[in-house]
Design an enzyme around this catalytic site. Structure first.
Site, PDB file in Angstrom:
ATOM      1  N   CYS A 153       0.827  -1.210   0.000  1.00  0.00           N
ATOM      2  CA  CYS A 153       0.000   0.000   0.000  1.00  0.00           C
ATOM      3  C   CYS A 153       0.858   1.255   0.000  1.00  0.00           C
ATOM      4  O   CYS A 153       0.454   2.289  -0.507  1.00  0.00           O
ATOM      5  CB  CYS A 153      -0.990  -0.001   1.149  1.00  0.00           C
ATOM      6  N   VAL A 157       0.080   4.167  -2.535  1.00  0.00           N
ATOM      7  CA  VAL A 157      -0.369   5.496  -2.112  1.00  0.00           C
ATOM      8  C   VAL A 157       0.487   6.583  -2.762  1.00  0.00           C
ATOM      9  O   VAL A 157      -0.019   7.622  -3.182  1.00  0.00           O
ATOM     10  CB  VAL A 157      -0.359   5.626  -0.570  1.00  0.00           C
TER      11      VAL A 157
END
Lengths: 523, 72, 486
Positions: A153, A157
């Site tokens: 992630c 991001v």
């Protein structure tokens, strides 16, 4: 002093000894600021009440004890299913430590997987430098034939572009231009481990076939592709291959980790073993069709196979139990033109024979089931075939559409009458559900043991024993080697279920001169 | 580099230890330039080769002690 | 036994497999020590640096250090894994931090609370969700004593202000709500997570207004710092300390509670087991409250007796007599254990690769059993750890910092130790190679290993693994040298 050289005891029962009970009692009383016992008891009882269930189901933001994991975990398992392939996770290194550990604990096997260890500076400048060094180091040290890249992630991001980074790494001469590096973006804030498995498979299929479709034609090879999906049972990969073999169908499993996750202890560590080869993937578009055996978690790969390979992707249910296996074999037969052989018919007959033998013990018993959507659906269907009653059917990573399909399935059998479907709910919800309406058993992964403990705490009459089927199973050995799909898998499931019922009955009837009139020798 | 804060303490052997929180670094102080009752500090030579400068104090301080130093 | 030269040669061979840049970096993390001279400067090993990309480091992240190690075991607080679902799931109930309590009622140690971030939380921020879930958690688990928010990677990247949310909710709920910035990309390993967690305990627990323990501080009050009660380690430690006359009023953090943390600034002495993960808070308490701290080692009877005496030396004659009484009571049992197992383990060579304190702390226990440590290294140690290690080494020892999978495999192939003590990621690699292996993070689901009771289990476990028949079964009879072809 509790130990002697002759008798050494670990944590339990060591801490049951009086001196330890004394020190822990003192700790609780004097230092912990613990509530009085009656407050604890009352609060516990309240957590088992209908009012609490209502409050619990009002939760909108908090997840408690989820029954799902995140995307890159799935991507790693999918990657492990390809020959001499090193899974590579672009992002923070802690994720990779967790994925490896999680699989180590379930499979009791080494898991080779690397990270490119992005840190704060990569968060600011992007992780391209990490990709440069990471691919170069990984290839030099571990000599894989393919590196399959997924992402955490963190990388997602900040918007790292895997394709660009990998291409630039090659252009920079860190690894050869033609070295296979399929990739998939696997943001952990979308979907679950199933989504990541799907994305990684799509990435691999795309990498090896997208630009070489000119000479490909569905049916040319006469083979059939099978896609098991995220599956923690080694036996399932094996039984799929075996069923195809017995039918005389040449099948290619797209991701087949059963060998690398089951290497022998013979003095040598093998980082790579078995798996789907690159050549098999390249030829896969020439197959008659590709069957996705966990249809509820596999959108992207299916779309790619349909649109790029022009495969019909004939719909099948996950082959749990009798009817779904029948349907799977008939589909295989229809697509390949091969008849279902006597050997499989014999196996089917044996399964039905077992069902007849055991039906009286399973009839009317209720089971609550949780896990991945296809597993829950498959178990529900099989339970109804056995004359058992699925009670709570819960899948944390399923959709509303799955919920509807489950309702339809339950409505198709009188045994499904009491069934309740819950999607997007977690195991703390399940806890409330089984306190409200007690099933005879709970079916799921190791996390369910805490529900068993909690229900037992309310009283023996409320205890819901856990039957361990699913992923992960950390607290029992070697169950991951079993089979849950096909007729063989159904035999294992049936054996497990009926013996759980009988074990429980024995436990309840062992009381001398109390209940042991029913402690029968023959059941 | 801004003036770093350090903590001085003694280990069980009696060695003077310097701890630099920002760097999570602990090292033995090999030498204190001025080590007298009425003057204490100056250049602190650490075992890892680094040198820090502590404005000399007017009296030998009680250890443990948190002080600001300059990197030399 | 490897000589200095052989060991150096081995390191060079291993480095040769790396691309040049990587080889240059890794060279600084590998060394051979003979324990001759502790130099106070970290013995030339470079530590606590970024892991190289792609080499298969064993290390984890700051979140693992904060949620997994320091905060997670505080049993009567709820620890929220704030971000996507995975981190909380993978770290759930994995470390065997034993505790006693009614889980889900007044304790929460083996549970997983998460905000399960979805795409919309990334896009619009997760603060609103956090505020809401703190209310939900407090409603459903009213006996919690406080809540910590353990940040996962995205939180620090999307500009969330969890400090503001925590401040508001702490006031609303009248409980500590602790924002912890332990995003996994911070720092180079678990280690920074320990530090960040220590700092948040300092700022949000010890410094919380009106939180201080108002009772009397006893003359013999001590806290056990840096014992995570793995398999019950802190319990088999506290029993000895209490028996010698001390009051263990707090455990940090295995089986720990908020009340114990809050009481610690009033203790007389902080007893530090895992220096690496909790030296920070110990230094803080020394500096702010004048509480001295003492590193001790409760592995194996030699170190235990030494530690008990060193601890007692900080107190009066009563405690010193108490320590002697404890040693006199337990030493015969420890001797009987040694007598039983030493003949079976004498001369066996051990390689360690662990985290925290163990790469040095368990050396003495192995030596009590007649074994020798021929290689050791830290996943996330700093220079001060290597400095402390050197004092423990007697013979030529291979040292590896942040070792890679490749290095460990090559070292083990060459050294062929009789036992490896490392983690679950390494376990199955070496078992398949036919080398007895014990997990030295989780005690391989056994334990405790601390204290005299723990030593008995430690000895039993090392023996059962080293002397198990399976290691001789790896080669089929028809492949044994001199066997006839099958």
């Amino acid at each position: 002093m509790s130990q002697t050289a002759e008798k050494i005891v670990p944590c339990y029962p060591l801490f049951q000894q009086p001196e330890y009970r004394e020190t822990l009692k003192k700790k609780a009383a004097e230092y912990e600021n613990r509530e009085p016992a009656n407050v604890i008891d009352e609060t516990f009882e309240w957590t088992t009440s209908p009012e609490y269930r209502a409050l619990n189901f009002q939760r909108e933001a908090l997840t408690v004890n989820p029954a799902k994991a995140c995307q890159p975990l799935g991507a790693v398992l999918c990657s492990l299913g390809f020959h001499a392939t090193l899974p590579y996770v672009h992002g923070s290194q802690g994720c990779t430590a967790y994925f490896r550990t999680y699989f180590n604990r379930h499979f009791k096997e080494p898991i080779a997987c690397v990270s490119d260890s992005m840190t704060e500076d990569a968060a600011v400048f992007g992780g391209q430098k990490n990709m440069f060094a990471g691919l170069q180091n990984a290839k030099a040290l571990y000599e894989p034939e393919m590196i399959a890249v997924s992402s955490t992630c963190m990388a997602e991001v900040i918007g790292d572009d895997l394709n660009a980074f990998i291409t630039n790494t090659k252009k920079d001469g860190r690894i050869p231009m033609d070295f296979p590096t399929p990739y998939a973006h696997t943001p952990s804030f979308i979907g679950s481990h199933l989504t990541g498995w799907d994305n990684m498979l799509e990435g691999i299929l795309r990498y090896f076939t997208l630009n070489s479709m000119q000479d490909k034609e569905p049916g040319k090879s006469g083979k059939i592709n099978l896609v098991a999906g995220f599956d923690g049972y080694l036996g399932n990969y094996r039984v799929l291959k075996q069923m195809a073999r017995e039918m005389g169908v040449e099948a290619t499993l797209l991701s087949d980790p059963e060998a690398v996750l089951d290497t022998p202890a013979d003095g040598k560590y093998r980082m790579y073993a078995g798996g789907t080869t690159q050549e098999e993937v390249k030829q896969a578009p020439n197959a008659i069709d590709t069957l996705f055996l966990q249809p509820w978690g596999i959108d992207k790969s299916k779309k790619f196979v349909k649109e790029t390979w022009n495969h019909p992707t004939t719909a099948v249910d996950a082959p749990y139990g009798l009817a779904a296996t029948d349907q799977f074999l008939m589909t295989l037969s229809r697509l390949s033109g091969r008849p279902i052989p006597a050997s499989l018919e014999l196996e089917r007959g044996r399964l039905v024979d077992m069902m007849a033998d055991s039906h009286a013990w399973l009839h009317g018993r209720s089971f609550s089931v949780y896990g991945d959507p296809d597993f829950v659906m498959g178990m529900a269907r099989f339970l109804m075939e056995l004359g058992a009653e699925p009670l709570h059917l819960l899948s944390n990573n399923a959709t509303k559409r799955w919920g509807k399909a489950m309702e339809t399935l339950l409505a198709s059998s009188p045994y499904g009458r009491r069934g309740e479907v819950h999607f997007g709910r977690d195991l703390w919800h399940m806890r409330s559900l089984v306190f409200e309406k007690k099933p005879d058993f709970l079916i799921g992964n190791s996390y369910g043991k805490f529900i068993q403990r909690d229900t037992l705490h309310k009283g023996k009459a409320f205890e819901v024993p856990l039957i361990r089927i699913g992923f992960p199973i950390f607290d029992r050995h070697h169950l991951h080697r079993q089979t849950t799909l096909g007729y063989q898998g159904a035999m294992y499931l049936l054996t497990t279920l009926v013996n759980a019922v009988l074990e429980r009955l024995d436990e309840d009837t062992r009381g001398m001169a109390e209940t042991d009139y029913n402690y029968d020798l023959i059941r | 580099m801004p003036v770093p804060e350090i903590m001085l303490r003694r280990n069980e052997r009696g060695d003077l230890l310097c701890y630099v929180p920002k760097k999570d670094l602990e090292a033995v102080v090999r030498e204190v330039e001025f080590d007298q009752e009425d003057r204490w500090g100056g250049t602190l030579s650490l075992a890892n080769g680094e040198k820090l400068y502590l404005e000399p104090l007017a009296a030998k301080p009680a250890i443990p002690l948190t002080v600001r130093v300059r990197k030399l | 036994m490897l000589t200095q030269d052989e060991a150096q040669k081995l390191i060079q061979e291993v480095l040769a497999a790396y691309p040049p840049e990587a080889a240059e970096d890794r060279a600084k993390h590998l060394a051979v020590l003979d324990g001759e001279s502790a130099d106070g400067g970290g013995c030339g090993i470079t530590a606590n640096r970024k892991s190289l990309p792609g080499v298969m480091t064993i290390r984890g992240c700051a979140y693992a250090g904060s949620k997994g190690v320091v905060w997670g075991p505080i049993k009567d607080m709820i620890h929220i894994s704030h971000g996507p679902v995975g981190c909380g799931q993978y770290s759930r109930a994995g470390r065997r931090n034993y505790y006693v309590g009614y889980t889900g009622v007044n304790t929460f140690g083996t549970m997983n609370f998460t905000s399960d971030f979805q795409e919309k939380d990334i896009v619009f921020g997760g603060d609103k969700k956090l505020a809401k879930l703190l209310d939900e958690a407090n409603t459903l688990f009213p006996l919690n004593k406080g809540i910590s928010v353990q940040s996962e990677c995205p939180v620090g990247l999307i500009g969330d202000d969890i400090e503001a949310v925590a401040k508001k909710k702490s006031a609303d709920l009248a409980k500590p709500v602790v924002p912890v910035r332990c995003e996994g990309f911070r720092g180079v390993s678990q280690s920074l997570g320990h530090h960040i967690a220590n700092d948040t305990i300092r700022d949000y627990i010890l410094d919380r207004p009106n939180a201080a323990f108002t009772g009397e501080a006893g003359p013999y009050d001590v806290a056990v710092i840096g014992d995570y009660n793995i398999g019950g380690d802190a319990w088999s430690s506290r029993i000895l300390l209490e028996e010698m006359g001390l009051n263990v009023v707090a455990q940090w953090s295995g089986d720990g509670t908020l009340a114990e943390l809050e009481r610690t600034p009033k203790v007389r002495l902080n007893l530090v087991h895992c220096y690496r993960s909790m030296n920070y808070i110990s230094r803080h308490m020394e500096s702010k409250y004048g509480i001295p701290w003492l590193e001790y080692n409760f592995f194996g009877p030699t170190k235990i007796a030494d530690s008990l005496r060193r601890i007692a030396a900080k107190f009066d004659a009563r405690i010193q007599a108490g320590a002697e009484a404890v040693i006199a009571k337990y030493q015969p049992m420890a001797d009987a254990i040694t007598e039983r197992f030493r003949p079976r383990l004498q001369g066996k060579r051990v390689m360690l690769y662990v985290g925290g304190l163990r790469p040095r702390h368990v050396i003495g226990a192995y030596e009590d059993l007649g074994m020798e440590v021929v290689g050791t290294g830290y996943e996330f140690g700093h220079n001060d750890d290597y400095e402390r290690t050197q004092e423990e080494l007697k013979n030529t020892t291979l040292i590896y910092d942040d070792a890679t999978g490749y290095e460990l495999e090559r070292f083990v192939e060459q050294v062929r130790p009789d036992l490896i003590g490392s983690g679950i990621k390494e376990k199955y690699v070496f078992q398949k190679m036919g080398i007895p292996f014990r997990q030295m993070h989780s005690w391989d689901y056994s334990g405790p290993y601390h204290g005299y009771d723990g030593y008995a289990i430690f000895a039993r476990d090392m023996d059962m693994t080293i002397n198990n028949p399976c290691w001789k079964m790896m080669t089929p009879p028809w492949r044994q040298p001199g066997a006839e072809a099958a």
